[in-house]
Design an enzyme around this catalytic site. Structure first.
Site, PDB file in Angstrom:
ATOM      1  N   GLY A 161       0.896   2.341  -9.251  1.00 18.01           N
ATOM      2  CA  GLY A 161      -0.138   3.374  -9.211  1.00 18.01           C
ATOM      3  C   GLY A 161      -0.483   3.928 -10.574  1.00 18.01           C
ATOM      4  O   GLY A 161      -1.220   4.906 -10.686  1.00 18.01           O
ATOM      5  N   GLY A 207       8.829   4.564   3.502  1.00 20.41           N
ATOM      6  CA  GLY A 207       8.996   5.348   2.289  1.00 20.41           C
ATOM      7  C   GLY A 207       7.691   5.651   1.582  1.00 20.41           C
ATOM      8  O   GLY A 207       6.946   4.730   1.260  1.00 20.41           O
ATOM      9  N   GLY A 219       4.766   1.895 -12.698  1.00 18.07           N
ATOM     10  CA  GLY A 219       4.394   1.925 -11.294  1.00 18.07           C
ATOM     11  C   GLY A 219       3.087   1.206 -11.023  1.00 18.07           C
ATOM     12  O   GLY A 219       2.212   1.133 -11.891  1.00 18.07           O
ATOM     13  N   GLY A 237       6.580   8.079  -1.702  1.00 18.09           N
ATOM     14  CA  GLY A 237       6.859   9.062  -2.752  1.00 18.09           C
ATOM     15  C   GLY A 237       8.280   9.103  -3.250  1.00 18.09           C
ATOM     16  O   GLY A 237       8.610   9.936  -4.093  1.00 18.09           O
ATOM     17  N   ARG A 268      -4.448  -1.107  -4.277  1.00 20.95           N
ATOM     18  CA  ARG A 268      -3.316  -0.570  -3.525  1.00 20.95           C
ATOM     19  C   ARG A 268      -3.523   0.893  -3.155  1.00 20.95           C
ATOM     20  O   ARG A 268      -3.058   1.367  -2.133  1.00 20.95           O
ATOM     21  CB  ARG A 268      -2.042  -0.713  -4.360  1.00 20.95           C
ATOM     22  CG  ARG A 268      -0.776  -0.287  -3.630  1.00 20.95           C
ATOM     23  CD  ARG A 268       0.442  -0.470  -4.540  1.00 20.95           C
ATOM     24  NE  ARG A 268       1.665  -0.512  -3.759  1.00 20.95           N
ATOM     25  CZ  ARG A 268       2.434   0.541  -3.521  1.00 20.95           C
ATOM     26  NH1 ARG A 268       2.078   1.731  -3.975  1.00 20.95           N
ATOM     27  NH2 ARG A 268       3.539   0.424  -2.820  1.00 20.95           N
ATOM     28  N   CYS A 301       7.251   6.867  -8.914  1.00 20.48           N
ATOM     29  CA  CYS A 301       6.154   7.279  -8.035  1.00 20.48           C
ATOM     30  C   CYS A 301       5.929   8.782  -8.130  1.00 20.48           C
ATOM     31  O   CYS A 301       6.880   9.570  -8.049  1.00 20.48           O
ATOM     32  CB  CYS A 301       6.476   6.884  -6.602  1.00 20.48           C
ATOM     33  SG  CYS A 301       5.175   7.304  -5.433  1.00 20.48           S
ATOM     34  N   SER A 319      11.326   5.875  -8.117  1.00 20.46           N
ATOM     35  CA  SER A 319      11.636   6.582  -9.367  1.00 20.46           C
ATOM     36  C   SER A 319      10.426   6.762 -10.271  1.00 20.46           C
ATOM     37  O   SER A 319      10.380   7.691 -11.078  1.00 20.46           O
ATOM     38  CB  SER A 319      12.741   5.838 -10.129  1.00 20.46           C
ATOM     39  OG  SER A 319      12.327   4.517 -10.442  1.00 20.46           O
ATOM     40  N   SER A 364       0.833  -1.194   0.000  1.00 18.69           N
ATOM     41  CA  SER A 364       0.000   0.000   0.000  1.00 18.69           C
ATOM     42  C   SER A 364       0.870   1.247   0.000  1.00 18.69           C
ATOM     43  O   SER A 364       1.970   1.250   0.554  1.00 18.69           O
ATOM     44  CB  SER A 364      -0.913   0.022   1.237  1.00 18.69           C
ATOM     45  OG  SER A 364      -1.596   1.248   1.347  1.00 18.69           O
TER      46      SER A 364
END
Length: 500
Positions: A409, A312, A407, A314, A418, A319, A317, A262
């Site tokens: 995201g 961690g 990514g 953000g 996620r 993100c 590379s 997450s």
């Protein structure tokens, strides 16, 4: 107004390590990179340890079964990505657990009724020159023969020629019995001058292949991590939505550790997931959680039962969480605070909960900084995405070979579990990008160089282990001018490509 933190959000690039006394004991081949993966009590040994402090990221473009096998053989561990069906993720875990060093499950198989055209197509698709011929074409079917490049000639044989007409039949094969040791299998290979030894069970069903070419590689992997049955260790990513269905199937497949994946680990959803796993399976199932960036987040997850905590937000590379939401923290600052909280928790409870630094690694020396700042091990995505063993395609881009890297995201990953806090399925906005990274070749070749750099750096710091580095290493902040001074400057650098 909101609570304001006066400390600056700093990155690894803003720090340097100070040299320490390098003694005769501080030579690279005597430096241990062993690290705990899961929580343990004082004076006890962790249930799972890493021989190198690396794990691969829980990402579609990084961690599948092939990466998991390669990394475990070299001393680290992969968390197979969870943004896929439960069945396919469990099958990837199963493939890793079925793998034995030197004992290769055949994933290139045909039946005697297939044709030479099928052989060539399978060879192109799988990259394997040795094909198992089984009764039903399955990897565990009754072995009837094998096909190698010596069994046919493309220039003379018709493409519609049946496999049964040119395969090496079973009665001409030398085989090994299921249960044989690797040493015994290698003895048969050498005694009979074989390139490949099929391993079969009492029903003549194919179990494994042992290859002559793998013999040297078996000797080259002294750091391999495995369980009590000598099966490689493997992890898997889970989410906070379908964990009640996903975790049992992953356990059935043999997973050694799971991790909640997450972008925001400081949540009640993670606590509920941790409590379900611990209440259902007790200490038999190891589970990590995260990601967090401060003391409060770490303590929340540690007290909920996390076996390790990822740090961690953000810093990856690919993100863009900080751009999209304005949330995160410089990786160095986050790690320093969480490490202090971990040590505080250990002193208070006698339980050590390892922390994993996830993101922010740009240079190899950043890995040593992360360890010095308190990380027990490091999770990396971009680093591993560059290798042959990652699941993405190798492409030619602007004259250079690249590997795809995206990514979790991003819309390409479609990993809404996620990032989405609730509501309808689908990403409301992206927190990751779709990109390329320079292709770097085989994992082992690159990893050996990286580990060599780490050991050399630790040697210069005068330490012989990660624990020693954390206790006795020295770190300094650097100015912007100092950063420039650290690279080549005031010279004209030759282009090495044009100078032999």
């Amino acid at each position: 107004m909101a609570h304001y933190l006066n400390d600056i959000s700093r990155t690894f690039s803003e720090y340097l390590l100070i040299p320490g006394l390098t003694t005769k004991e501080c030579i690279p081949n005597q430096i241990s990179l062993k690290a705990p993966l899961v929580r343990f009590k004082a004076n006890e040994t962790p249930a799972i340890s890493l021989n190198i402090p690396f794990v691969s990221a829980i990402m579609q473009s990084v961690s599948d079964h092939k990466m998991a096998i390669a990394l475990a053989r070299n001393g680290g561990l992969s968390f197979i990505f969870g943004s896929q069906s439960i069945e396919s993720q469990a099958e990837m875990v199963r493939k890793v657990k079925k793998y034995k060093a030197g004992f290769v499950i055949s994933d290139a198989n045909l039946t005697p009724e297939n044709t030479l055209a099928d052989v060539l197509a399978l060879k192109e698709k799988s990259g394997h020159a040795t094909i198992g011929i089984t009764e039903n074409g399955a990897s565990d079917g009754k072995l009837l023969g094998i096909v190698t490049g010596r069994d046919y000639r493309i220039t003379r044989d018709s493409l519609d020629k049946k496999v049964k007409e040119f395969m090496t039949p079973f009665d001409k094969l030398i085989t090994g019995e299921f249960g044989i040791s690797l040493a015994e299998a290698n003895d048969i290979i050498w005694d009979h001058k074989l390139n490949c030894l099929p391993i079969i069970d009492n029903n003549q069903c194919l179990k494994y292949f042992v290859f002559r070419k793998d013999y040297d590689s078996h000797q080259d992997n002294p750091n391999e991590i495995s369980d009590a049955d000598k099966k490689l260790l493997v992890g898997a990513g889970i989410n906070t939505r379908d964990y009640r269905e996903r975790v049992p199937q992953l356990i059935e497949a043999g997973v050694d550790v799971v991790c909640i994946d997450s972008s925001d680990g400081f949540s009640v959803w993670q606590k509920e997931t941790l409590e379900y796993v611990k209440n259902t399976y007790g200490d038999k199932v190891k589970i990590g959680a995260g990601n967090v960036v401060d003391r409060d987040g770490f303590l929340y997850l540690a007290e909920a039962g996390a076996d390790f905590v990822k740090v961690g937000v953000g810093g990856g590379s690919i993100c863009i969480t900080r751009e999209q939401k304005g949330i995160g923290r410089g990786q160095a600052t986050a790690l320093i605070e969480v490490a202090a909280a971990r040590d505080e928790y250990f002193k208070k409870t006698g339980v050590y909960v390892p922390i994993c630094s996830d993101g922010g690694i740009v240079q190899d020396y950043h890995m040593v900084l992360a360890l010095a700042m308190g990380a027990d091990f490091i999770m990396m995505g971009r680093y591993f995405a560059r290798f042959d063993e990652s699941p993405t395609r190798k492409l030619m881009v602007n004259g250079n070979y690249m590997k795809e890297y995206w990514g979790e995201g991003s819309n390409r990953a479609r990993n809404w579990q996620r990032y989405d806090a609730g509501g309808a399925e689908g990403l409301k906005f992206e927190e990751g990008v779709d990109s390329f990274v320079p292709y770097a070749g085989k994992l082992k070749d690159n990893l050996d160089i990286t580990l060599g750099k780490i050991r050399s750096t630790m040697s210069s710091c005068g330490v012989t282990s990660i624990t020693d580095l954390q206790k006795n290493g020295k770190i300094t902040l650097v100015s912007s001018t100092s950063i420039i001074e650290g690279g080549a400057h005031d010279v004209i650098v030759k282009d090495s490509r044009n100078n032999g």
